[in-house]
Design an enzyme around this catalytic site. Structure first.
Site, PDB file in Angstrom:
ATOM      1  N   ARG A 179       0.826  -1.197   0.000  1.00  0.00           N
ATOM      2  CA  ARG A 179       0.000   0.000   0.000  1.00  0.00           C
ATOM      3  C   ARG A 179       0.868   1.258   0.000  1.00  0.00           C
ATOM      4  NH1 ARG A 179      -1.219   4.319   0.036  1.00  0.00           N
ATOM      5  NH2 ARG A 179      -3.139   5.383   0.610  1.00  0.00           N
ATOM      6  N   ILE A 214      -0.474   7.585   8.629  1.00  0.00           N
ATOM      7  CA  ILE A 214      -1.546   6.605   8.826  1.00  0.00           C
ATOM      8  C   ILE A 214      -1.366   5.434   7.845  1.00  0.00           C
ATOM      9  CG2 ILE A 214      -3.293   8.068   9.913  1.00  0.00           C
ATOM     10  CD1 ILE A 214      -4.453   8.645   7.169  1.00  0.00           C
ATOM     11  N   PRO A 215      -0.291   4.648   8.047  1.00  0.00           N
ATOM     12  CA  PRO A 215      -0.092   3.493   7.170  1.00  0.00           C
ATOM     13  C   PRO A 215      -1.228   2.486   7.339  1.00  0.00           C
ATOM     14  CG  PRO A 215       1.425   3.419   9.023  1.00  0.00           C
ATOM     15  CD  PRO A 215       0.718   4.734   9.094  1.00  0.00           C
ATOM     16  N   HIS A 216      -1.629   1.907   6.227  1.00  0.00           N
ATOM     17  CA  HIS A 216      -2.714   0.944   6.240  1.00  0.00           C
ATOM     18  C   HIS A 216      -2.642   0.114   4.966  1.00  0.00           C
ATOM     19  CE1 HIS A 216      -4.026   4.547   4.140  1.00  0.00           C
ATOM     20  NE2 HIS A 216      -4.831   3.780   3.436  1.00  0.00           N
ATOM     21  N   GLY A 217      -3.366  -0.938   4.921  1.00  0.00           N
ATOM     22  CA  GLY A 217      -3.432  -1.803   3.752  1.00  0.00           C
ATOM     23  C   GLY A 217      -4.210  -3.039   4.126  1.00  0.00           C
TER      24      GLY A 217
END
Length: 148
Positions: free
Chosen positions: A51, A65-68
């Site tokens: 991501r 705000i790392p996300h995946g």
């Protein structure tokens, strides 16, 4: 489900130490694993970096705000790390990061909808400079929760 409901002391570190982005993500992923939110740290971190390759998650004001989506996720959650010193991260304002909200999101549609709602709620709060200042000053989990 709102952000306050998913904030879990077991995956929040307000005195986190990390030398760089990779160390920070891996550390928070380990907290998620230890608390039962993910099954496999390596697979989860790989999905987060996939991501990250599609667009920066550093939103500015020292926040990322790392996300995946990851099939390693067993329960939706948000790990939070706060550091005194900023670390390098690709951000919209070119500053480093001191505050990380690492989302644990599964690949199914129900998780995706919950993720989008939580991400929108966090992003709304993080659009407010006073909220960011309060988060960066938080000394306890209750201080952090009170912002939400």
């Amino acid at each position: 489900m709102n952000v306050r409901e998913v904030l879990d002391e077991r995956v929040i570190d307000l005195n986190m130490k990390a030398a760089d982005k990779k160390e920070a993500i891996t550390y928070l992923a380990g907290k998620l694993k230890d608390a039962g939110y993910i099954a496999d740290v390596e697979e989860y971190v790989e999905d987060i970096y996939f991501r990250e390759s599609q667009g920066q998650t550093g939103i500015g004001n020292y926040v990322a705000i790392p996300h995946g989506k990851s099939s390693s996720v067993t329960q939706v959650g948000i790990a939070i790390g706060k550091m005194d010193q900023e670390i390098e991260w690709e951000t919209l304002d070119g500053k480093g990061v001191k505050l990380i909200f690492l989302f644990a999101v599964g690949k199914d549609n129900e998780n995706a909808m919950t993720h989008l709602k939580l991400l929108a709620e966090v992003a709304r709060k993080l659009g407010n400079d006073e909220a960011i200042e309060a988060l960066l000053a938080a000394k306890t989990v209750e201080d952090l929760k009170s912002v939400f």
